[in-house]
Enzyme design. Structure first.
Site, PDB file in Angstrom:
ATOM      1  N   ASP A 108     -87.674  35.289 -28.212  1.00 21.54           N
ATOM      2  CA  ASP A 108     -86.214  35.204 -28.192  1.00 21.54           C
ATOM      3  C   ASP A 108     -85.554  36.587 -28.308  1.00 21.54           C
ATOM      4  OD1 ASP A 108     -87.193  35.059 -30.934  1.00 21.54           O
ATOM      5  OD2 ASP A 108     -85.121  34.657 -31.546  1.00 21.54           O
ATOM      6  N   HIS A 109     -86.366  37.652 -28.347  1.00 25.31           N
ATOM      7  CA  HIS A 109     -85.834  39.021 -28.361  1.00 25.31           C
ATOM      8  C   HIS A 109     -86.317  39.846 -27.162  1.00 25.31           C
ATOM      9  CE1 HIS A 109     -84.207  38.587 -32.491  1.00 25.31           C
ATOM     10  NE2 HIS A 109     -85.063  37.588 -32.444  1.00 25.31           N
ATOM     11  N   HIS A 111     -91.016  38.923 -30.616  1.00 24.56           N
ATOM     12  CA  HIS A 111     -90.744  37.486 -30.424  1.00 24.56           C
ATOM     13  C   HIS A 111     -89.991  37.233 -29.106  1.00 24.56           C
ATOM     14  CE1 HIS A 111     -91.228  36.413 -34.970  1.00 24.56           C
ATOM     15  NE2 HIS A 111     -92.379  36.404 -34.323  1.00 24.56           N
ATOM     16  N   HIS A 146     -88.601  43.646 -32.127  1.00 24.49           N
ATOM     17  CA  HIS A 146     -89.921  43.053 -32.374  1.00 24.49           C
ATOM     18  C   HIS A 146     -90.292  42.208 -31.165  1.00 24.49           C
ATOM     19  CE1 HIS A 146     -87.170  39.923 -33.795  1.00 24.49           C
ATOM     20  NE2 HIS A 146     -88.143  39.035 -33.884  1.00 24.49           N
ATOM     21  N   HIS A 182     -79.291  37.174 -34.906  1.00 21.20           N
ATOM     22  CA  HIS A 182     -78.940  35.750 -34.775  1.00 21.20           C
ATOM     23  C   HIS A 182     -77.623  35.451 -35.485  1.00 21.20           C
ATOM     24  CE1 HIS A 182     -82.727  33.934 -33.196  1.00 21.20           C
ATOM     25  NE2 HIS A 182     -83.299  34.978 -33.780  1.00 21.20           N
ATOM     26  N   ASP A 199     -84.405  40.558 -36.526  1.00 18.07           N
ATOM     27  CA  ASP A 199     -84.566  39.426 -37.449  1.00 18.07           C
ATOM     28  C   ASP A 199     -84.970  39.881 -38.843  1.00 18.07           C
ATOM     29  OD1 ASP A 199     -83.963  37.854 -35.301  1.00 18.07           O
ATOM     30  OD2 ASP A 199     -85.946  36.924 -35.121  1.00 18.07           O
ATOM     31  N   HIS A 249     -90.902  40.544 -41.254  1.00 16.19           N
ATOM     32  CA  HIS A 249     -90.694  39.423 -40.329  1.00 16.19           C
ATOM     33  C   HIS A 249     -91.873  39.387 -39.358  1.00 16.19           C
ATOM     34  CE1 HIS A 249     -88.688  36.539 -37.759  1.00 16.19           C
ATOM     35  NE2 HIS A 249     -88.727  37.366 -36.741  1.00 16.19           N
TER      36      HIS A 249
HETATM   37 FE    FE Z   1     -85.322  35.782 -33.473  1.00 19.17          FE
HETATM   38 ZN    ZN Z   2     -88.104  36.980 -34.652  1.00 18.50          ZN
END
Ligand code: FE
Ligand code: ZN
Length: 262
Positions: free
Chosen positions: A63-64, A61, A59, A174, A135, A118
């Site tokens: 942090d990915h 985001h 996805h 995570h 996530d 998500h």
């Molecule tokens: Fe994440």
């Molecule tokens: Zn995420």
């Protein structure tokens, strides 16, 4: 097929997915470039034929996807995969996937599994017995519902991912397992499987080890978000929110709201 978790940022996991026949290697969800490059180069020292060929994003985001730009600079021919609807919000994305599309990493053939909730463009990647869930599904828990509806998230987890076999290995995005299982134990204090898994997770983390991957069988036994039809879970959410009916998707809705404040 070889899979190496790469810890990134505070508690993210990127993964190197290596086709040992061809040396082709993909990275799933590079939060940042540096640890991914370091892990790849360390592996390349042992196996000089390795070449990084793709980024698989679950996805959009940051942090990915935070490592996408720098990785594409260093490896200019990377294919960058993501869901078609994420076009424009996954940096450098050049392959637009729809649900069920096949993709290959060397000789390995995988499949994109659309699982919105998500985010509206969330996908998991299935390769042999491995499922990279980002996530959507975590060890002992699931992601927050940011863009989709709780019904979508319920269906993505329980019907879409839920249709995979027990032995599927779950590579999640995570390291939240210890905290997730603390919540699971509040929901099901009398479930010995949850208690044992929780103790195992605490011991692993205490030894500096990762809890990824889990198996879908383990999640079905211990993850409350996959246990919405279990009498003990229904009873527990009714104590928490007596207004809610026993339908599994309603149980899921209460669990998600409860966990958001946990
Ligand atoms: Fe994440
Ligand atoms: Zn995420």
């Amino acid at each position: 097929m070889k899979i190496l978790p790469v810890p990134c940022l505070r508690d993210n996991y990127a993964y190197l997915l290596i086709c040992e026949q061809s040396g082709h290697t993909a990275v799933v969800d590079p939060s940042e470039a540096a640890p991914v490059i370091k892990a790849f180069e360390a592996e390349q020292k042992k196996f000089p034929d390795l070449q990084l060929t793709a980024i698989l994003n679950t996805h959009h985001h940051a942090d990915h996807t935070g490592g996408n730009a720098e990785l594409c600079e260093q490896f200019p021919d990377l294919k960058v995969y993501g869901h078609a609807s994420d076009k424009g919000r996954i940096t450098a994305q050049n392959v637009m996937l729809e649900d069920g599309d096949s993709l290959s990493v060397g000789e390995l053939t995988g499949k994109a599994i659309f699982n919105p909730g998500h985010t509206t463009g969330a996908v998991s990647y299935a390769f042999e017995d491995a499922l990279f869930t980002g996530d959507t599904l975590f060890g002992g828990g699931c992601g927050r519902v940011f863009e989709g509806t709780t019904l979508q998230m319920y269906e993505s987890l329980n019907h879409v991912i839920g249709s995979f076999p027990d032995q599927t290995r779950i590579f999640f995005g995570h390291e939240y397992t210890v905290n997730n299982l603390r919540f699971a134990l509040v929901v099901e204090p009398d479930n010995p499987q949850v208690r044992m898994r929780s103790q195992r997770a605490v011991a692993l983390r205490g030894a500096g080890k990762a809890t990824t991957p889990s198996t879908l069988a383990e999640e079905r036994l211990t993850n409350p978000f996959l246990r919405c039809a279990e009498p003990a879970v229904i009873e527990s959410i009714r104590r928490h929110d007596p207004q809610r009916g026993p339908h599994p998707s309603e149980v899921f809705r209460v669990l998600r709201a409860w966990k958001d404040k946990f």
